[in-house]
Structure formats: C-alpha cells, structure tokens
Design a protein around this motif. Sequence first.
Motif, PDB file in Angstrom:
ATOM      1  N   ASN A   1      -5.064   3.205   2.118  1.00 24.32           N
ATOM      2  CA  ASN A   1      -4.549   4.007   3.024  1.00 24.32           C
ATOM      3  C   ASN A   1      -5.311   2.412   4.237  1.00 24.32           C
TER       4      ASN A   1
ATOM      5  N   LEU B   1      -5.999   6.453  -3.068  1.00 24.45           N
ATOM      6  CA  LEU B   1      -5.388   6.435  -1.502  1.00 24.45           C
ATOM      7  C   LEU B   1      -6.569   6.362  -0.415  1.00 24.45           C
ATOM      8  N   HIS B   2      -7.538   6.476  -0.200  1.00 28.81           N
ATOM      9  CA  HIS B   2      -8.410   6.031   0.694  1.00 28.81           C
ATOM     10  C   HIS B   2      -8.939   4.856   1.014  1.00 28.81           C
TER      11      HIS B   2
ATOM     12  N   THR C   1      -2.593  -3.003   9.628  1.00 31.53           N
ATOM     13  CA  THR C   1      -1.460  -3.041  10.427  1.00 31.53           C
ATOM     14  C   THR C   1      -3.001  -3.276  12.207  1.00 31.53           C
TER      15      THR C   1
ATOM     16  N   ALA D   1      -4.258  -0.889   4.365  1.00 30.17           N
ATOM     17  CA  ALA D   1      -2.766  -0.489   4.933  1.00 30.17           C
ATOM     18  C   ALA D   1      -3.064  -0.223   6.977  1.00 30.17           C
ATOM     19  N   ILE D   2      -4.630  -0.170   6.878  1.00 32.59           N
ATOM     20  CA  ILE D   2      -4.648   0.175   8.594  1.00 32.59           C
ATOM     21  C   ILE D   2      -5.021  -0.947   8.999  1.00 32.59           C
TER      22      ILE D   2
ATOM     23  N   SER E   1       0.310   4.106  -2.766  1.00 33.01           N
ATOM     24  CA  SER E   1       0.582   5.630  -2.801  1.00 33.01           C
ATOM     25  C   SER E   1       1.270   6.571  -2.924  1.00 33.01           C
TER      26      SER E   1
ATOM     27  N   PRO F   1       0.810  -1.238  -0.296  1.00 25.99           N
ATOM     28  CA  PRO F   1      -0.351   0.213   0.138  1.00 25.99           C
ATOM     29  C   PRO F   1       0.710   1.504  -0.296  1.00 25.99           C
ATOM     30  N   LEU F   2       1.959   1.231   1.085  1.00 24.84           N
ATOM     31  CA  LEU F   2       3.091   2.633   0.557  1.00 24.84           C
ATOM     32  C   LEU F   2       2.728   2.368  -0.552  1.00 24.84           C
TER      33      LEU F   2
END
Length: 364
Positions: free
Chosen positions: A184, A180-181, A191, A187-188, A158, A154-155
């Motif tokens: 992101n 991007l949303h 994590t 990725a959240i 982005s 994802p990084l």
Amino acid sequence: MSVRLKLTLSYAGFLMVAGLLLLAAVWLFLLRYVPDRGMLYNPDDRPAGVFPIRSALLEVFAPRAAAVLAFLLVFGLVGGWILAGRMLAPLTRITDATRSATHGSLSHRVLLPGRRDEFRELADAFDAMLARLEAHVAEQQRFAANASHELRTPLAVSKTLLDVARADPHADTGEVIERLHSVNARAIDLTEALLLLSRANQRSFTREPVDLSLLAEEATETLLPLAEKHGVGVETGGDAAATGGSPALLLQLTVNLVHNAIVHNLPDGGAVRVTTGVRPGTAVLTVENTGERLTPERAATFAEPFQRGTERVHTDHAGVGLGLAIARTITHAHDGTLDLAPRAGGGLRVTVELPAVSPSSGTP
C-alpha cells in the motif's frame, strides 16, 4: 466564395481594369492627335465636303474595344482559375494532412517539394509540429500503459495476499498485514508521484526567487541518513544560483536528483557531488554520482517514466521509476533543460539549467 474563386475574380478584374485603362489611353491619344473633321476631295482634287473623322473612328474603335474587353474577361477567368489552382495546390496538401491528423493519423507528412517559399516554410513547420505531436502522443501512450501496469501490480499483490489469508484462517495475520502495508505504501508513493507530474505539467504554481544552492543543501541534509545507510559520501559546493519558480517543486527536483544519485550508485564506497553555479543567463545545478560505466544512449533513457536502471538499483530502494521523469518535467515547467551524460570514470552526471534571475527582484 472559395479562395480559388476569389483569386480568379481578382485576377480577371485586375486584367479588365488594365485593359480599360489601356483602351482609354489609346482613345485619348486618338482624340488628341486626330482632328475632329476632315475634307473630302473629288477625283479632280476639288473639295467635296466635310467628313466627321472622330465619329467614324468611334464607330470602328468601339466594337473592337468591346471585343478586346470580352476576350480579356474570358482569358482572365480561365487563366485566373488555372493559376489560382496551381498556387493553392500546396494548401490543398496541407489541408489533406490536417484532415488525416484530425482522424488520428499523425504519421502523415506534407513533404512539399520545390523551392523554399512561404508555402514551403508553412509545410515544413506543419511537418515539424506533426512530428513533435506524434512523439508526444506516443510518449503519453507509453506513460499511460506503464502507469496502468505499475498501479495494477500493487492492487494484484494485495488481492493475492487477501485471497491467501481468507483461504487459510490459521495464517499469520501479522505477516500479511506487514506485506499489505508495504504494498500500500508503494501504491501511495506512485500515486503521489503521478499527481506531482500532473501538477508540474500544468504549470499551476507561483514563481518566486529561489537559490538553488540553498535547495541543494536542504536536499543533502534530508537525504544524509539514506546516504549513510548505503555507504555513500555526499559533497556539496558551488556558488549561489538564483532562479525563479516554485520553491516546493524545485526542492522536489533537487531531492529526486540527489536521491537517484545515492540509490543508483556503487554497492560500497560510492560518492555523490552536488554543485551549483551561474552561467551567462542560466542558473546551473549539477548532480554527479559514481557507478558503472554507461553509454550516452543508455544514460539518455533514464529520464523516461518507469526507467529504473535495474542493473544499478539497490533492491531495498527500487522506487517507482519516476524520479528523473519528475525532475525533467519540473525542469521543463520552469523553462529549463535537463541533460543526462555518463561520467568518464563511471556513473552519471545530471545537469539542470534554469533561467537566471536577480535574487532581489526575481526578474531575468
């Protein structure tokens, strides 16, 4: 002193004590049955005087006894050193394997030959520990590599989107922001899944009485809109199944299993069945779903981190590949077992067994 030297001195000392006791017993025997003095006779059988028999015997016995003790001392030291070396040889092999393990070589094994004794049991237990440790380290390395790859994706996406937007000032910023949303959010999710795994592994939670049947109902109600979206019917049933643990983690376990069963299902007309019950000493949660036919070997891999079963996944709910891995970690943190098995008609059956407790007291 080394253990070998201690064993040598112990063996030699024991041998010396045994020799001294034997010589003392012989001397006491001689004192009891040999008279203190005796008569000397001339050739014509006339008495010539009194002879001190015990004094003469002591003069003969003492140097020979000292020689015997000296021999026992040397024999005990040499023999003890050899015997101690032979007895401690298995420990030397185990020590060498330990040193190899401390330097990162977990593939080395003791493989102690011979009959099963205390040293053999110790070596076999050490080999088993090394095997589990090697498998655990390999799993952690694969997990770290997969997690790094998943987090990097994802990084990288982005960065690419931002580079494209910067290179083209007239680009549609609304579309870029939307993508991007989405990236992101993924990725959240990843994590948070990793943090949940870490929390479950650390077992940093308070145990409380939990009814798996209530968790199953709550999980199915929460995921009912998702099931309707995919055209999957969800059915719950079974009896109360009390266990002990973290209500939040066990709910997450149940949600992950039901979510996995919904999104890894048939494209149309799939079904999910969630049941709870009690077996001797265990509380059981079973989640079944329809789907393609699976082999036992393939089904067993689904609990590995980042294994998504791509052939069965709906494209709009691929997840982060940690659902079943988290479920397995939570199960193990609660001293339970998670079993994955293919259904006869296709699909997957996940069975979780946790220690049963008394609903009122929360004790087994």
